[in-house]
Design an enzyme around this catalytic site. Structure first.
Site, PDB file in Angstrom:
ATOM      1  N   LYS A 131       1.740  11.637   0.250  1.00  0.00           N
ATOM      2  CA  LYS A 131       1.691  11.276   1.679  1.00  0.00           C
ATOM      3  C   LYS A 131       2.558  10.054   1.952  1.00  0.00           C
ATOM      4  CE  LYS A 131      -2.475  10.061   3.354  1.00  0.00           C
ATOM      5  NZ  LYS A 131      -2.504   8.711   3.956  1.00  0.00           N
TER       6      LYS A 131
ATOM      7  N   ARG B  55      -8.806   0.266  13.787  1.00  0.00           N
ATOM      8  CA  ARG B  55      -8.363  -0.381  12.534  1.00  0.00           C
ATOM      9  C   ARG B  55      -7.520  -1.617  12.826  1.00  0.00           C
ATOM     10  NH1 ARG B  55      -6.348   4.168   8.487  1.00  0.00           N
ATOM     11  NH2 ARG B  55      -6.289   2.357   7.117  1.00  0.00           N
TER      12      ARG B  55
ATOM     13  N   GLN C 145       1.371  -1.255   3.470  1.00  0.00           N
ATOM     14  CA  GLN C 145       1.683  -1.002   4.883  1.00  0.00           C
ATOM     15  C   GLN C 145       2.214  -2.264   5.541  1.00  0.00           C
ATOM     16  OE1 GLN C 145      -1.840   0.768   6.565  1.00  0.00           O
ATOM     17  NE2 GLN C 145      -1.595   2.648   5.375  1.00  0.00           N
TER      18      GLN C 145
ATOM     19  N   ASP D  56      -6.858   4.160  -2.691  1.00  0.00           N
ATOM     20  CA  ASP D  56      -7.321   5.371  -1.995  1.00  0.00           C
ATOM     21  C   ASP D  56      -8.234   6.235  -2.863  1.00  0.00           C
ATOM     22  OD1 ASP D  56      -5.955   4.613   0.244  1.00  0.00           O
ATOM     23  OD2 ASP D  56      -4.200   5.856  -0.162  1.00  0.00           O
TER      24      ASP D  56
ATOM     25  N   ARG E 109     -10.980  11.592   2.648  1.00  0.00           N
ATOM     26  CA  ARG E 109     -11.222  11.348   1.211  1.00  0.00           C
ATOM     27  C   ARG E 109     -12.716  11.327   0.885  1.00  0.00           C
ATOM     28  NH1 ARG E 109      -6.068  10.843  -0.367  1.00  0.00           N
ATOM     29  NH2 ARG E 109      -4.691   9.529   0.882  1.00  0.00           N
TER      30      ARG E 109
HETATM   31  C1  S3P Z   1      -0.334   3.345   2.129  1.00  0.00           C
HETATM   32  C2  S3P Z   1      -0.848   2.160   1.718  1.00  0.00           C
HETATM   33  C3  S3P Z   1      -2.274   1.920   1.491  1.00  0.00           C
HETATM   34  C4  S3P Z   1      -3.079   3.216   1.434  1.00  0.00           C
HETATM   35  C5  S3P Z   1      -2.658   4.196   2.480  1.00  0.00           C
HETATM   36  C6  S3P Z   1      -1.181   4.526   2.358  1.00  0.00           C
HETATM   37  C7  S3P Z   1       1.121   3.457   2.355  1.00  0.00           C
HETATM   38  O1  S3P Z   1      -2.774   1.114   2.537  1.00  0.00           O
HETATM   39  O2  S3P Z   1      -4.453   2.940   1.563  1.00  0.00           O
HETATM   40  O3  S3P Z   1      -3.404   5.402   2.375  1.00  0.00           O
HETATM   41  O4  S3P Z   1       1.631   4.585   2.446  1.00  0.00           O
HETATM   42  O5  S3P Z   1       1.777   2.428   2.421  1.00  0.00           O
HETATM   43  P1  S3P Z   1      -2.626  -0.489   2.468  1.00  0.00           P
HETATM   44  O6  S3P Z   1      -1.258  -0.757   2.079  1.00  0.00           O
HETATM   45  O7  S3P Z   1      -2.954  -1.015   3.817  1.00  0.00           O
HETATM   46  O8  S3P Z   1      -3.640  -0.894   1.441  1.00  0.00           O
END
Ligand code: S3P
Length: 442
Positions: A27, A131, A177, A323, A395
């Site tokens: 993803k 969020r 993120q 995750d 999940r």
């Molecule tokens: C992701 C980063 C993670 C993860 C999310 C996907 C990404 O979140 O939990 O499902 O693709 O960068 P965080 O970076 O906020 O922990």
């Protein structure tokens, strides 16, 4: 996107997983592939794209902004990139982009859209609108971006500014993120943009920027990028998602005698916490045929079921398995002794409060589990039968489906339509591997 269709799972107790399978594409990598290909000069080919709702939101967002994306196969895209500066010119009118259930889409797009010459409104479903977004709004504002929110939450409105400035940002959270949002804004900023984080988070953005010809200086926990660089089209082969493989790893590991092979799984070291943790719990997992899909390490995994033991999982292991905790909570419930998770407060701000969702679900099945602010304490025991509310969290739903392999009676899981955000076809793939699962209108 949250589906309006109510859907439940009914899962028969017992059985075991076996055979060989490939779970859908990663993803995180699929989101980034569409984003960077859209910004690049030339046409890119993406193979193994995850056609789940989260990544489709990202794809539709670029289509709305005028990027031509041809779906040439069920998991294959041809993206006709518009070039970094062309995107700025393409959509002179304000746009509203629906990011559905996807935190990654909203936070990364926030960074990208901060550098455009038109206004954007980013919206999402009820879970996403609850969020925290200040974690990206604050650093982007320091770069000069203009972002309005509803008290730190979506909908977000991003208005154009004359120029963004590079910053050196110390993120208080280990979040890919946040890091990625800032680095993507950094492409549009004057000077150097740098991000450091308390623990290294997944580094797919850094790797993929390189694939698209961008120079980036990255080490675990720190990355630096110079603004004004152009992206060149590239071909991307997306590995199978280790976060989707995780349900099958756990489902097999908790069932003595079971054996399953998972093909082409992404084993980027920033993502393999699930393998390390399960191995420490006593699971047998082998990595074979290590290879590389355009800068991302991949392997075939073989997992065998047996007895697991409870362990302590501390902060140092959290980011690389962030995750996978819902699935790991199921492994803990099936292990001998106590498993303690700490340093995982981020689980409270995912698609649901995953500490509470999992502790409540496990308690409903007769397992002794206590929530803590930053984790949980779970005593392994006998899983009974019962009804679980997934709280619309994909999940959580898939984790409790796997729990049925060791349960004494049927497990019914409510509100599972969002499994489609990350793992389209989960129920049929799991059934093919031996899980007694069926879908039912809720
Ligand atoms: C992701 C980063 C993670 C993860 C999310 C996907 C990404 O979140 O939990 O499902 O693709 O960068 P965080 O970076 O906020 O922990």
């Amino acid at each position: 996107m949250s589906s309006s269709r109510r859907l439940d799972y009914r899962v028969r107790p017992g059985g075991g997983l076996s055979g060989t399978l490939r779970v859908p594409g990663d993803k995180s990598i699929s989101h980034r592939a569409v984003m960077l290909a859209s910004l690049a000069k030339g046409s890119s080919y993406i193979q193994g794209f995850l056609a789940g709702e989260d990544c489709l939101c990202t794809m539709r967002a670029f289509q709305r902004m005028g990027v031509r994306i041809d779906q040439v196969g069920p998991t294959e895209l041809r993206v006709h990139g518009v070039g970094q500066y062309a995107l700025r010119a393409l959509t002179p009118q304000p746009v509203e982009l629906d990011m559905g259930n996807s935190g990654t889409a909203m936070r990364l797009m926030c960074g990208l859209m901060a550098g455009q010459t038109f206004s954007t409104r980013l919206i999402g479903d009820a879970s996403l609108s609850n969020r925290p977004m200040r974690r990206v709004i604050d650093p982007l504002t320091q770069m000069g971006a203009r972002i309005a929110s509803q008290d730190g939450k979506a909908p977000l409105r991003i208005d154009p500014v004359l120029a963004l400035q590079g910053i050196d940002y110390r993120s208080p959270v280990a979040s890919a993120q946040v890091k990625s949002s800032i680095l993507l804004a950094g492409l549009y900023a004057e000077g150097i943009t740098a991000v450091s984080e308390p623990e290294p988070s997944r580094d797919h953005t850094e790797r993929m920027l390189r694939t698209f010809g961008v120079r980036i200086d990255a080490q675990p926990g720190r990355a630096r990028i110079a603004g004004g660089q152009l992206l060149r089209a590239a071909n991307v082969k997306v590995p199978a998602d280790i976060s989707s493989a995780a349900f099958f790893l756990v489902g097999t590991a908790i069932t003595p005698g079971a054996r399953l092979r998972l093909l082409e799984v992404g084993v980027n070291p920033t993502r393999t916490g699930i393998i390390q943790i399960l191995q420490r719990m006593g699971a047998e997992i082998e990595l074979e045929n290590p290879r590389d899909f355009g800068g991302e390490p991949v392997a075939d995994l073989t997992v065998r079921g047996g007895r697991l033991r409870g362990i302590e999982i501390g902060r140092e292991l959290v980011a690389a398995a962030i995750d996978e905790f819902p699935a790991l909570f199921i492994a803990a419930a099936c292990a001998d002794g106590v498993t303690t998770v700490s340093g995982a407060e981020e689980l409270r701000v995912k698609e649901s409060d995953r500490i509470q969702s999992m502790v409540d679900g496990l308690s409903a099945l007769g397992i002794e589990a206590q929530a803590r602010p930053d984790g949980a304490v779970i005593r392994g025991g006998t899983l009974g039968s019962g009804e679980i509310d997934s709280r619309g969290d994909h999940r959580v739903a898939m984790s409790f489906a796997m729990a049925a392999l060791r349960a004494q009676g049927e497990i019914r899981i409510r509100d599972v339509a969002n499994v489609n955000t990350s793992f389209p076809g989960f129920a049929s793939l799991a059934a093919q591997a031996g899980l007694g699962i069926r879908e039912q209108a809720g």
